[in-house]
Scaffold this active site. Structure first.
Site, PDB file in Angstrom:
ATOM      1  N   GLU A 123      37.441   8.909  33.354  1.00  0.00           N
ATOM      2  CA  GLU A 123      37.610   7.454  33.328  1.00  0.00           C
ATOM      3  C   GLU A 123      36.336   6.784  32.840  1.00  0.00           C
ATOM      4  O   GLU A 123      35.249   7.351  32.951  1.00  0.00           O
ATOM      5  CB  GLU A 123      38.007   6.945  34.720  1.00  0.00           C
ATOM      6  N   LYS A 125      33.084   4.456  32.813  1.00  0.00           N
ATOM      7  CA  LYS A 125      32.179   4.001  33.870  1.00  0.00           C
ATOM      8  C   LYS A 125      31.894   2.526  33.619  1.00  0.00           C
ATOM      9  O   LYS A 125      31.149   2.170  32.711  1.00  0.00           O
ATOM     10  CB  LYS A 125      30.885   4.817  33.867  1.00  0.00           C
ATOM     11  N   ASP A 127      30.378  -1.064  33.834  1.00  0.00           N
ATOM     12  CA  ASP A 127      29.030  -1.528  34.141  1.00  0.00           C
ATOM     13  C   ASP A 127      29.168  -2.784  34.991  1.00  0.00           C
ATOM     14  O   ASP A 127      29.157  -3.906  34.501  1.00  0.00           O
ATOM     15  CB  ASP A 127      28.290  -1.831  32.831  1.00  0.00           C
ATOM     16  N   TYR A 235      38.781   2.726  41.745  1.00  0.00           N
ATOM     17  CA  TYR A 235      38.578   4.097  41.264  1.00  0.00           C
ATOM     18  C   TYR A 235      38.597   5.176  42.340  1.00  0.00           C
ATOM     19  O   TYR A 235      38.507   6.352  42.012  1.00  0.00           O
ATOM     20  CB  TYR A 235      37.331   4.228  40.401  1.00  0.00           C
ATOM     21  N   LYS A 327      26.229   9.438  30.749  1.00  0.00           N
ATOM     22  CA  LYS A 327      25.824   8.113  30.288  1.00  0.00           C
ATOM     23  C   LYS A 327      25.770   8.070  28.763  1.00  0.00           C
ATOM     24  O   LYS A 327      25.407   9.056  28.121  1.00  0.00           O
ATOM     25  CB  LYS A 327      24.427   7.762  30.849  1.00  0.00           C
ATOM     26  N   CYS A 421       5.343 -19.428   0.311  1.00  0.00           N
ATOM     27  CA  CYS A 421       6.233 -18.266   0.294  1.00  0.00           C
ATOM     28  C   CYS A 421       5.438 -16.966   0.156  1.00  0.00           C
ATOM     29  O   CYS A 421       4.612 -16.839  -0.746  1.00  0.00           O
ATOM     30  CB  CYS A 421       7.221 -18.401  -0.868  1.00  0.00           C
ATOM     31  N   CYS A 424       6.238 -15.511  -3.568  1.00  0.00           N
ATOM     32  CA  CYS A 424       5.920 -16.164  -4.838  1.00  0.00           C
ATOM     33  C   CYS A 424       4.888 -17.268  -4.703  1.00  0.00           C
ATOM     34  O   CYS A 424       4.459 -17.845  -5.706  1.00  0.00           O
ATOM     35  CB  CYS A 424       7.181 -16.709  -5.500  1.00  0.00           C
ATOM     36  N   CYS A 439      11.802 -21.235   1.010  1.00  0.00           N
ATOM     37  CA  CYS A 439      10.907 -21.195  -0.133  1.00  0.00           C
ATOM     38  C   CYS A 439      11.475 -22.142  -1.184  1.00  0.00           C
ATOM     39  O   CYS A 439      12.673 -22.108  -1.464  1.00  0.00           O
ATOM     40  CB  CYS A 439      10.857 -19.765  -0.681  1.00  0.00           C
ATOM     41  N   CYS A 445      11.163 -17.301  -7.638  1.00  0.00           N
ATOM     42  CA  CYS A 445      10.747 -16.405  -6.564  1.00  0.00           C
ATOM     43  C   CYS A 445      11.422 -15.039  -6.738  1.00  0.00           C
ATOM     44  O   CYS A 445      12.645 -14.936  -6.722  1.00  0.00           O
ATOM     45  CB  CYS A 445      11.137 -17.015  -5.219  1.00  0.00           C
TER      46      CYS A 445
HETATM   47  O1  D41 Z   1      33.357   2.821  36.915  1.00  0.00           O
HETATM   48  C1  D41 Z   1      32.474   3.127  37.723  1.00  0.00           C
HETATM   49  N1  D41 Z   1      31.332   2.461  37.715  1.00  0.00           N
HETATM   50  C2  D41 Z   1      32.686   4.229  38.708  1.00  0.00           C
HETATM   51  C3  D41 Z   1      31.786   4.381  39.744  1.00  0.00           C
HETATM   52  C4  D41 Z   1      33.794   5.104  38.615  1.00  0.00           C
HETATM   53  N2  D41 Z   1      34.713   4.980  37.631  1.00  0.00           N
HETATM   54  N3  D41 Z   1      33.955   6.083  39.515  1.00  0.00           N
HETATM   55  C5  D41 Z   1      33.070   6.250  40.536  1.00  0.00           C
HETATM   56  N4  D41 Z   1      33.274   7.249  41.415  1.00  0.00           N
HETATM   57  C6  D41 Z   1      32.446   7.438  42.415  1.00  0.00           C
HETATM   58  C7  D41 Z   1      32.719   8.567  43.365  1.00  0.00           C
HETATM   59  C8  D41 Z   1      32.879   9.841  42.625  1.00  0.00           C
HETATM   60  C9  D41 Z   1      31.590   8.718  44.346  1.00  0.00           C
HETATM   61  C10 D41 Z   1      33.974   8.269  44.097  1.00  0.00           C
HETATM   62  C11 D41 Z   1      31.945   5.385  40.678  1.00  0.00           C
HETATM   63  C12 D41 Z   1      31.090   5.629  41.774  1.00  0.00           C
HETATM   64  N5  D41 Z   1      31.358   6.663  42.623  1.00  0.00           N
HETATM   65  C13 D41 Z   1      29.908   4.831  42.082  1.00  0.00           C
HETATM   66  N6  D41 Z   1      29.684   3.582  41.741  1.00  0.00           N
HETATM   67  C14 D41 Z   1      28.495   3.220  42.220  1.00  0.00           C
HETATM   68  C15 D41 Z   1      27.946   4.241  42.879  1.00  0.00           C
HETATM   69  C16 D41 Z   1      28.837   5.261  42.800  1.00  0.00           C
END
Ligand code: D41
Length: 685
Positions: A123, A125, A127, A235, A327, A421, A424, A439, A445
């Protein structure tokens, strides 16, 4: 008169209607905030909302804390209280490379004593800010920030305002106790909107969507949170308890599906990978899609899918051994400004460019960043020698986000703009109301000459293949050419005499120039490099006037009649064609053999849609929006992307959203499916 004394007087039909309104409003909240695809106009949403309010005022026993009308009503709190999580919220280990991921998979398989591949749930992550929400008997009870994973802050009053957080679960057999974990984030579009509003009000904009989300959750007054477009994406589960025996969930992917059934938003991008190699493919695919996603993500989370395997693996110091976040390369880094150069553009604009200590950011090494103009330099308060935060997101050009003022060295220097400039030596002029310095040298130029020729050869203009920046630069510096028309006087010998240009390349350039001679009128107009005349405006000019002659003879008033051409652009076009030097170059180009097919003028009285402006929204039976657009454009109509005062007709299909509302507000004529069919038949006839 309805009685306010109790349930007994409550008609079943009213109870039923209120329940329907609850679920409808929850659905439309999600469509609006999460999908960014409202299915009904705001006015219809308001109608449903006020209908529920009216029912609740007649039957106050229906006004429960779970009602969608109660999302914004809460009183401010005086301080955040602490909440102990029922189960700790674990943290996530990070991986930064494919080899980190291979090592993770190897550790997992070793611990499981398994030679077989392990299945992972994948999935994005998000932010955002991690949060936990507890439901008792299907009703939202308490919500908390993650805090240190064991204890967080009570943010129930704020989470209730988030449209995607169910106030009540959508299932018959709700658990007695349910702890749901997820991420609160702000979609990119919402972030841009609230920053625009902040700037309009003279407030400081937010640095990024994450800060805006975090600030939104940390409000004492939920009315402020309610104004932030936040989304909660679930999640994982914490503690779950049922009144009776249940078939247990066996995998993480099943859990996500279950959460979706309960009414939570769950990532649509989620997937299951059969092994670590499939995880790699998923990573690459989502990285490609990243810039186009409506929210910010900073990596991918991979979790061992089977719960029995998760249990065997366990965790170390609060991070599960069964999960990892891979990441994306950092999009923001620190670097220093070594000096500032001033570049001269095609129209003489003088742009300050920061020369940076090279830094690896967003997957590439960056050593330059534009500072745009004096306003931007002042806004950043930037000096030479400063440490700055540089950001490169998606494919966009790197940007300096801010200056780390605390790291300013005593040797730092204020940025001064040149009075003449740098290319030129002509005077630099300031135009009133413009942040850009220019300019005054015009085609004297060399920088402006080079840029004009580069533009002429660029892909969307005459598309001269193989004639790169370095070659153009040498041709101008050696005085071989000084305007685009002279390109066509070049011969192989002249080109071969340039540094590092092989005979073969010289021959290729000659043949590319020959090919470029056959073009279209819009491309030719664009290639001329008239200020503010981009591809779309060039196209509009061509289709309005049909011939180059007509454009160059047009009066200011006539130019302003072209769609999307206002007084400023009209003035630039007019000035261009009323300058002897420019006319000469245009004549030379035509003499060199540049040609284009004539644009057919529609016959008098034909069904042409010339000068009509349409917007198309929603979906239609048997025909796509693109097909409709192509047909209308063929008939000379302009098809715009958004509704404005200039729109004459809105073609609205199924699931037309905010464009329809806006068109109605502006009193624009609406054509529905039947009207469209009639119009298309008329055009065919
Ligand atoms: O989308 C996320 N930021 C995200 C964070 C995610 N999709 N899954 C996550 N799953 C976990 C566990 C595996 C511990 C259930 C998480 C985070 N933890 C998490 N977010 C912040 C600290 C940990």
């Amino acid at each position: 008169m309805p009685s306010h004394t109790g349930d007994s007087s409550l008609p079943a039909a009213i109870r039923e209607e209120a329940a329907q309104l609850h679920s409808l409003l929850h659905h439309h909240n999600k469509q609006y905030y999460v999908e960014d695809a409202p299915e009904i106009p705001d006015s219809e949403y308001d109608r449903l909302f006020y209908r529920l309010k009216a029912i609740e005022s007649d039957y106050p026993q229906l006004m429960t804390p779970q009602s969608p009308t109660q999302r914004v009503g809460a009183q401010p709190i005086s301080a955040f209280k602490q909440v102990v999580h029922l189960k700790p919220m674990l943290s996530l280990d990070n991986a930064f490379s494919d080899s980190d991921m291979q090592a993770f998979d190897k550790r997992v398989r070793e611990r499981l004593k398994s030679d077989d591949s392990v299945e992972y749930s994948c999935e994005p992550k998000f932010d955002g800010i991690a949060a936990s929400v507890i439901y008792k008997n299907g009703k939202l009870d308490v919500a908390a920030t993650r805090g240190d994973g064991l204890v967080g802050e009570n943010i129930t009053h704020n989470m209730r305002t988030i449209g995607s957080v169910p106030l009540e679960l959508t299932c018959d057999n709700a658990p007695v106790l349910l702890e749901v974990r997820g991420e609160v984030y702000m979609p990119k579009a919402g972030f841009e909107r609230i920053n625009r509003q902040a700037i309009e009000k003279g407030d400081k904009p937010f640095v990024n969507p994450r800060n805006a989300a975090s600030g939104g959750l940390r409000q004492l007054d939920p009315k402020i949170t309610a104004k932030r477009p936040l989304v909660f994406c679930a999640y994982s589960l914490g503690v779950v308890e049922y009144a009776s025996e249940q078939t247990p969930l066996l995998t993480h992917s099943d859990t996500l599906n279950y959460l979706e059934e309960l009414g939570f938003v769950v990532s649509k991008e989620r997937s299951v990978a059969i092994n670590i190699d499939a995880c790699h493919i998923y990573y690459e695919q989502l990285a490609q899609k990243r810039a186009a996603l409506p929210y910010e993500i900073d990596g991918i989370v991979f979790k061992v899918n089977r719960f029995d395997l998760q249990d065997t693996l366990g965790f170390v110091s609060r991070a599960p051994r069964w999960a990892i976040a891979q990441k994306f390369p950092a999009q923001e880094e620190l670097t220093t400004v070594n000096h500032v150069e001033f570049q001269v553009g095609r129209t003489g604009s003088i742009t300050p460019v920061a020369k940076l200590a090279p830094v690896f950011v967003g997957g590439v090494t960056v050593s330059n960043a534009t500072l745009h103009n004096r306003d931007e330099v002042n806004r950043l308060g930037i000096c030479i020698g400063d440490t700055v935060i540089i950001r490169r997101a998606g494919d966009v050009i790197p940007q300096i986000v801010s200056v780390v003022v605390g790291k300013r060295p005593s040797t730092s220097q204020v940025i001064t703009f040149p009075a003449s400039c740098p290319e030129c030596g002509s005077d630099v002029v300031e135009v009133e109301g413009e942040a850009t310095l220019r300019c005054s040298g015009g085609l004297v130029c060399p920088a402006q000459r080079k840029e004009a020729i580069k533009h002429f050869c660029s892909r969307k203009a005459l598309n001269v293949d193989g004639l790169g920046d370095k070659v153009i630069s040498q041709l101008v510096d050696k005085n071989h050419i000084s305007n685009p028309a002279q390109l066509f006087d070049l011969n192989k010998e002249m080109l071969s005499s340039l540094d590092r240009l092989a005979d073969k390349s010289a021959a290729n350039i000659i043949s590319a120039l020959e090919q470029a001679k056959t073009t279209t009128l819009p491309k030719f107009i664009y290639a001329l490099g008239i200020r503010e005349v981009g591809v779309a405006t060039a196209n509009n000019l061509a289709h309005h006037f049909y011939t180059l002659h007509a454009i160059s003879d047009a009066s200011l008033d006539a130019l302003e009649e072209v769609s999307d051409v206002g007084p400023i652009v009209a003035k630039y076009v007019y000035e261009f064609f009323n300058q002897a030097d420019n006319i000469l170059v245009v004549e030379q180009l035509i003499k060199a053999g540049i040609t284009w097919p004539a644009i057919a003028k529609p016959a008098e009285g034909s069904q042409s849609l010339a000068n009509q402006t349409y917007v198309i929204t929603g979906s239609f039976e048997g025909i796509s929006r693109d097909e409709i657009k192509a047909i209308l454009e063929q008939q000379g109509a302009k098809v715009a992307g958004s509704v404005s005062k200039k729109t004459q007709f809105l073609i609205a299909g199924e699931k037309a959203g905010s464009k329809l509302t806006k068109a109605q507000d502006l009193g624009i004529e609406i054509l529905h499916q039947a009207d469209l069919t009639a119009l298309l038949n008329r055009l065919k006839a």
